[in-house]
Motif scaffolding. Structure first.
Motif, PDB file in Angstrom:
ATOM      1  N   HIS A 102      -6.129  -5.360   1.777  1.00  0.00           N
ATOM      2  CA  HIS A 102      -4.846  -5.312   3.183  1.00  0.00           C
ATOM      3  C   HIS A 102      -4.368  -5.744   3.803  1.00  0.00           C
ATOM      4  O   HIS A 102      -3.333  -6.468   4.126  1.00  0.00           O
ATOM      5  N   PHE A 106      -1.380  -6.884   1.343  1.00  0.00           N
ATOM      6  CA  PHE A 106      -0.280  -5.732   2.094  1.00  0.00           C
ATOM      7  C   PHE A 106       0.237  -6.010   3.004  1.00  0.00           C
ATOM      8  O   PHE A 106       1.709  -6.250   3.416  1.00  0.00           O
ATOM      9  N   LEU A 122       7.921  -4.179  -1.019  1.00  0.00           N
ATOM     10  CA  LEU A 122       7.031  -3.117  -1.446  1.00  0.00           C
ATOM     11  C   LEU A 122       7.549  -1.976  -1.570  1.00  0.00           C
ATOM     12  O   LEU A 122       7.447  -1.644  -0.128  1.00  0.00           O
ATOM     13  N   GLN A 124       5.696   0.305  -2.842  1.00  0.00           N
ATOM     14  CA  GLN A 124       4.584   0.935  -2.772  1.00  0.00           C
ATOM     15  C   GLN A 124       3.445   0.671  -2.566  1.00  0.00           C
ATOM     16  O   GLN A 124       2.858  -0.543  -2.928  1.00  0.00           O
ATOM     17  N   TRP A 125       1.972   1.176  -1.680  1.00  0.00           N
ATOM     18  CA  TRP A 125       0.544   0.269  -1.672  1.00  0.00           C
ATOM     19  C   TRP A 125      -0.089   1.983  -1.630  1.00  0.00           C
ATOM     20  O   TRP A 125      -0.331   2.762  -1.340  1.00  0.00           O
ATOM     21  N   THR A 127      -3.949   2.681  -0.199  1.00  0.00           N
ATOM     22  CA  THR A 127      -5.674   2.120   0.147  1.00  0.00           C
ATOM     23  C   THR A 127      -6.626   2.057  -0.927  1.00  0.00           C
ATOM     24  O   THR A 127      -6.238   2.663  -2.529  1.00  0.00           O
ATOM     25  N   THR A 131      -5.872   4.714  -4.168  1.00  0.00           N
ATOM     26  CA  THR A 131      -6.365   3.744  -6.010  1.00  0.00           C
ATOM     27  C   THR A 131      -6.913   4.484  -6.864  1.00  0.00           C
ATOM     28  O   THR A 131      -6.846   4.889  -7.618  1.00  0.00           O
ATOM     29  N   GLY A 147      -7.316  -1.959  -4.376  1.00  0.00           N
ATOM     30  CA  GLY A 147      -5.533  -1.135  -4.268  1.00  0.00           C
ATOM     31  C   GLY A 147      -4.758  -1.386  -5.596  1.00  0.00           C
ATOM     32  O   GLY A 147      -5.074  -1.600  -6.498  1.00  0.00           O
ATOM     33  N   GLY A 149      -0.101  -1.139  -6.126  1.00  0.00           N
ATOM     34  CA  GLY A 149       0.880  -1.788  -4.930  1.00  0.00           C
ATOM     35  C   GLY A 149       2.095  -1.679  -6.546  1.00  0.00           C
ATOM     36  O   GLY A 149       2.226  -2.049  -7.823  1.00  0.00           O
ATOM     37  N   TRP A 151       5.858  -3.839  -6.528  1.00  0.00           N
ATOM     38  CA  TRP A 151       6.730  -4.676  -5.862  1.00  0.00           C
ATOM     39  C   TRP A 151       7.449  -5.073  -6.802  1.00  0.00           C
ATOM     40  O   TRP A 151       8.509  -5.612  -7.819  1.00  0.00           O
ATOM     41  N   GLN A 278       5.284   2.156   5.065  1.00  0.00           N
ATOM     42  CA  GLN A 278       5.339   1.431   5.106  1.00  0.00           C
ATOM     43  C   GLN A 278       5.912   1.012   6.051  1.00  0.00           C
ATOM     44  O   GLN A 278       6.762   1.279   7.065  1.00  0.00           O
TER      45      GLN A 278
END
Length: 278
Positions: A102, A106, A122, A124-125, A127, A131, A147, A149, A151, A278
């Protein structure tokens, strides 16, 4: 205690972020909310006065900065609002903790997203907890990632999993073992079944340059089907993570931008609508 109707959308976002990520400083909240630090401070002060967030200072912190966390009252308010809206309540809501992924990926990627949102961002993310759920839903429950993500840059998108090298495990480690101790466990799940994972890259954040070099050498000798890229914690502290900091086993000492790691995997993700905080 404040009712849900009294919370402005930005304060809802802050409260949700703390419930999903754990404690955060004012500077972290400013990045997440996309506002100046002073505005974030005012929002956090309001939420604290309403009893929705608590705060504390670390005794060893000479700056005496406040660290904020969601309270039981804040968690209950979020829980009730999600249930009333017919939405799923995330696992361990209000009981999350920050991880290295993070801080290292992140927040920096989110900060970069604010600089030129028309060019990159970003998308999508997830935790660590989320995940794990994401992997389990895809039959990859044996993998342990820190994590997930997505991009986006210049019209391309790269989805990725993140693994953080914990460093040598244990206090008594011989000097000659420091570059290898515990490193094999980072990608052990991939070694066991060598699965094809539904991401464009698997990112490994190595503790130092020696451990990164060892990891890449092992991958060159024993390749995985999963597309692996690595960088070091030091490089991520000195550069933005979307810059040329990533190295892959097949390109020697060259470092690449995140979006250029594996261009053939650059399709827009099919679950892009489920954007993370976000």
């Amino acid at each position: 205690m404040a009712g849900s109707r009294e919370l402005a959308p930005r304060r809802w976002r802050i409260l949700s972020f703390l419930a999903l990520h754990g404690m955060a400083a004012t500077s972290d909240i400013a990045v997440v909310a996309g506002v100046p630090r002073l505005t974030a401070h005012r929002d956090l002060t309001w939420l604290h006065a309403a009893g929705l967030v608590g705060r504390e200072r670390a005794a060893e912190d000479r700056a005496h900065a406040w660290w904020y966390r969601i309270t039981d009252e804040g968690t209950d308010l979020l829980n009730r609002d999600l249930v009333a809206a017919g939405r799923r309540v995330p696992l361990r809501l209000g009981q999350r903790g920050w991880g290295a992924a993070h801080y290292l990926l992140f927040l920096p990627l989110l900060a970069v997203s604010r600089q030129d949102p028309g060019r990159w961002g970003l998308l999508q993310w997830l935790t660590t907890v989320d995940t794990s759920v994401w992997l389990r839903e895809r039959g990859l429950a044996h993998l342990r990632a820190d994590g997930y993500g997505a991009w986006v840059e210049d019209g391309r998108c790269l989805r990725f999993l993140v693994h953080v090298d914990p460093g040598p495990v244990g206090e008594v480690i011989a000097e000659h073992e420091r570059s290898t101790a515990g490193l094999g466990a980072v990608l052990a799940g991939y070694r066991r079944t060598d699965p094809i994972v539904p991401v464009g890259a698997v990112l490994v954040l190595a503790r130092d340059a020696a451990r990164e070099a060892k990891l890449l050498a092992d991958l060159a000798d024993r390749p995985l089907r999963a597309p692996i890229a690595a960088t070091t914690v030091d490089l991520l502290h000195r550069h933005w993570p979307h810059e040329q900091v990533w190295m892959v086993p097949t390109t020697g000492a060259a470092r690449h931008r995140l979006i250029d790691l594996f261009p053939s995997a650059g399709a827009i993700p099919d679950d892009s609508k489920a954007a993370g905080p976000q």
